[in-house]
Design an enzyme around this catalytic site. Sequence first.
Site, short mmCIF file in Angstrom:
data_model
loop_
_atom_site.label_atom_id
_atom_site.label_comp_id
_atom_site.label_asym_id
_atom_site.label_seq_id
_atom_site.Cartn_x
_atom_site.Cartn_y
_atom_site.Cartn_z
N ASP A 1 0.92 128.05 -22.81
CA ASP A 1 2.09 128.15 -21.96
C ASP A 1 2.28 126.84 -21.24
OD1 ASP A 1 3.03 130.69 -22.43
OD2 ASP A 1 1.45 131.59 -21.19
N ALA B 1 23.35 130.56 -4.90
CA ALA B 1 23.65 130.57 -6.32
C ALA B 1 25.13 130.26 -6.56
CB ALA B 1 23.29 131.91 -6.94
N MET C 1 24.29 124.12 -4.40
CA MET C 1 23.94 122.87 -3.72
C MET C 1 23.36 123.20 -2.36
SD MET C 1 27.66 121.41 -2.52
CE MET C 1 28.65 121.77 -3.95
N ASP D 1 -0.50 136.76 -19.57
CA ASP D 1 -0.84 137.59 -18.42
C ASP D 1 0.12 138.78 -18.27
OD1 ASP D 1 1.32 136.09 -17.73
OD2 ASP D 1 0.38 135.11 -16.01
#
Lengths: 553, 650
Positions: free
Chosen positions: B254, B327, B331, B485
Amino acid sequence: MNEVTAGLLVVASLAVALAVLHRPMGAWMARVYTDPGHWRLERLVYRLGGIDPQADQRWPVYARSLLAFSAVSVLALYGLIRVQARLPLALRLTGPDPALAWNTAVSFVTNTNWQNYSGESTLGHLAQMAGLAVQNFVSAAVGIAVAVALVRGFARAGTDRIGNFWVDLVRSCVRILLPIAAVGAVILIAGGVVQNLHGLTEVSTLAGGQQVVPGGPVASQEVIKELGTNGGGFFNANSSHPFENPTALTNWFEILLLLLIPFSLPRAFGLMVDDVRQGYAIVAVMALFWVVSVAALWTAEASTRSDAALAAGAALEGKEVRFGISNSAVFAASTTLTSTGAVNSFHDSYTPLGGGMALGNILTGEVAPGGVGSGLYGMLVLAVISVFVAGLMVGRTPEYLRHKIGPPQMVLASLYILLTPSLVLIGAAASSVLPGPLAARTNEGPHGLTEILYAYASMANNNGSAFAGLGTNTLWYNATGGTVMLLGRFLPMVLVLALAGGLARQPRIPVTEGTLPTHGPLFVGLLTAVIVLLVALTYVPALALGPLAEGLR
Amino acid sequence: MFGWTVTVWLWATVVFANLAEAVAEGRGKAQAATLRSTRTHTQARRLVGWSSGSLPGTLPRVLPEEPVSASELMPGDLVVVEAGQIIPGDGDVVTGVASVDESAITGESAPVIRESGGDRSAVTGGTRVLSDRIVVRITSRPGETFIDRMIALVEGAARQKTPNEIALNILLAGLTIVFLLAVVTLQPFAIYSGAEQSMITLVALLVCLIPTTIGALLSAIGIAGMDRLVQRNVLAMSGRAVEAAGDVDTLLLDKTGTITLGNRQATELLPVPGVDEPELADAAQLASLADETPEGRSVVVLAKERYGLRERAAGELAHATFVPFTAQTRMSGVDLVMDGPLNQPGDRARRVRKGAASALTAWVREQGGVVPPDVGRIVDGISASGGTPLVVAESVADGSGDRARVLGVIHLKDVVKAGMRERFDEMRAMGIRTVMITGDNPLTARAIAQEAGVDDFLAEATPEDKMALIKKEQSGGKLVAMTGDGTNDAPALAQADVGVAMNTGTSAAKEAGNMVDLDSNPTKLIEIVEIGKQLLITRGALTTFSIANDVAKYFAILPAMFVVTFPGLDRVNVMRLASPNSAILSAVIFNALIIVALIPLALRGVRYRPSSASSLLRRNLAVYGVGGLVLPFVGIKAIDLLVQFIPGIG
């Protein structure tokens, strides 16, 4: 030109000839055993034998076909020898008793050609041609078939098929052995080997005496005797007889013939597993043994200081003057390393260490280069053992030619390396304490022990050469010898075919940097060391009481 | 005297042979005792009146409970565990969140958080809840808990012979029979030669020849290999898995946490023409002061380290209003009033923003500014290199109106852990292909893959993609190792030949894998591979050593046996051993002592340095093959120099 130069020339020219010939020969063999088509003559044989040449066999079927063919061969040959007196061309010879006939039949079917009889006074031309010569061809073909099946095991993946025994058998005869034998026989005749159907001819010699001179189809039998690493001589004196091997030239050619197929098979193997380097590694090990053995035998014979040798100017007892030390030593090394067993000189008369070397050659298990086929499969089994130990040492589950070497492979390989020593040591041990077999010796002490050891080594490894000096035409030697030859030939073959079957079934695994490379000098050295070590550890105690006890004074 | 001494040493050989295994097992037993002490009779508080049909989420806060012994808990039972209590069995948290002390199994004293849902829900029996209250659904049967398995593992009770071990045993058995044959048939040959041997001499020869050394050490090597993993806090569920680790052809790693540090970091500031770097750095720092994400912190750190800008505390700036990231706006930044109170006409106000390129260019244009073409070029360049561009812009408002402009671009990128490239180079030398798994887009993935030096990558990877990749590699005959995991990793972990589950992961993942890393450190996969290889190498090396030893023993014993009958054989006595008796005794003593001498090596494992198969073989053949050939000559000679003074021997 002195003898050393001449000898070196013989060795060098043989090496060059083999180096040149093994490539086309190997390529031809690889094609023969992978060719999808059939020749017209072969189709005829298949039709007559009710064989389906397209069938690809599983290993048990392959093994059963081979064993059935060989069992029929033994019975047929036994019958032929026993009834030969009633057949044409018998030369008024009655033929051997049952024990000797059994021993001879087994001996020729197992490619051993141990001879407890002398050819000219026991077998007529028909038995020689229709019996022994036929077995010289097919027993060699059987050996090649097993080797080819094992190579297919390595070359294939994810299948339970390892080829068709009948096709391999027929092709070996039709496409390889017969053509070369035909050409070779002509060359031998040109070189002075006799080829006729005469019986015994009485002649007056120049000195005014009378002598009986035997004739026979010698050249045609001589050629396959060497080419198929059979070794059974037409005459009792084998290749030291001037009608079998008249000159140094025919001697050279016979050595070439007996080395040709064993040294070419690794090339075919390399091509069939699609990696010619693998074949080079195997052939390099074989060549190393041959060169060292030739050198050792020659040195032992040339440097002896025994009284007889000093008186004669060289250790020529048991050797032909027309061959001398070097040609005899090269022949002896080649015949014992190839399981041929033909002789042009008598190993019993060699110096203790020279004779010990010939014995040691046989004890390597006939792998360097070994008999036709049997040399390659024996060597590949030893490579499996080497790869196993070495593979662990590089931190991976051992693998060879992209196949994993796991417990099933190790069971078969371990049994394989166990089998021949058992036959040799048990046979020799029994014969060295039982009064009957002991009486067959012509020598006491260590030399007598070497004779017994040599006999069982030769029979169990299907070599067939005799150390001589041991009168083995007794019930004990005929019976035990026949058994040892049978077991020593066919049990390993079954193990090898089982190995081939298991390998072919496996999936192929990829080659990475972490894979142990099985080509190159490192592996050649490793494989050589493993063979030497295995042979030494198995046989040194026995050898210490034979050739070593006699040779070290 | 000779007979007695040899007998004693032959018995000593047997004792020493058992010693190796006992020592190896002893180490495991000590660990098992520690583990067992955590498994003492825990009382569990089982919830009653709960049926499997009711959803865990709908559980009432208070349910009647009953005390039961932990050993009576069955899978599916729900138990309550509160601060200070020991979790009675393995399971998943179904409600609540708690900090748990898992030091009993991991040795790590810092507590970990376990919460319902997600990938951190698994709890292990025997660990202690430090705070809060959780409800756990038991997943293990009595006697089959994680701790139980660990105990069985370190004690060696669960040890089964691996295929390689079986194959090696077969070879050793074959060799033993060959030697037995050689010795048994030697007596007839000796009788023939008039040199019949005593039984004790023949037994001595046999014991010296058969591979006692490797035979004695073989199981110790296996136990010690598992033990080395345990010491690194990895639990292998079978020896087979450890061996498979040595055979691995492909490592799936990963990206996050294994190859990279886990967060993108600012590595570079690229100003547009007309702006100098310190000015950009200042603006970037201002825009990031209130940004507590790792990315934001890294901008502040970069400004400080590269441009010497002191970190300003939020309160230091007067009249600053921080604009958090959302979102919608994509910025973040700060509004500053340069002089005078806020929102008064004519005041000079400065607004600094950083964020996604598209959002910022739109923002600048909205403010009436012009976006220079350079910005697009820089942004595209960063994207193409696999980084993430953050555009920094400001808008200064004064009486004359807004002046908005782009200052430059922050280059965020994944930082590859130090030393990873070297590790991967080693892997490549060992013949192992490394594949990076990431959810990033292919562009980013390629750039990181190149920087880290992995052989291949799988971008925008879904669990299905991972599974497909494993199957594809395996269909080519390759062995695949991976770490995972999450619950969605479980199928891939099960499919992989070596699946290392992180201890922090879900119990589904832990069930599916064949190893559990208690430290939850994915990089350890590389060490696991090395341990697997070392285990095999140790076996191979000691086998070679053991067999090579026999040569010297022949040189010692054979002349001793037959020199009386054949004086010429004295020339084989190259070690010039004092007498036949001392020669045989020395070989027997050497054979016994070498077992003891090799126990530490068997337990530690032979030295392993990652390299190609040929160089490994060359080295190990030189050390253990040639060494095994030579050492006994020296050793037997040395022992002979001592034992020849024993009366009746020399």
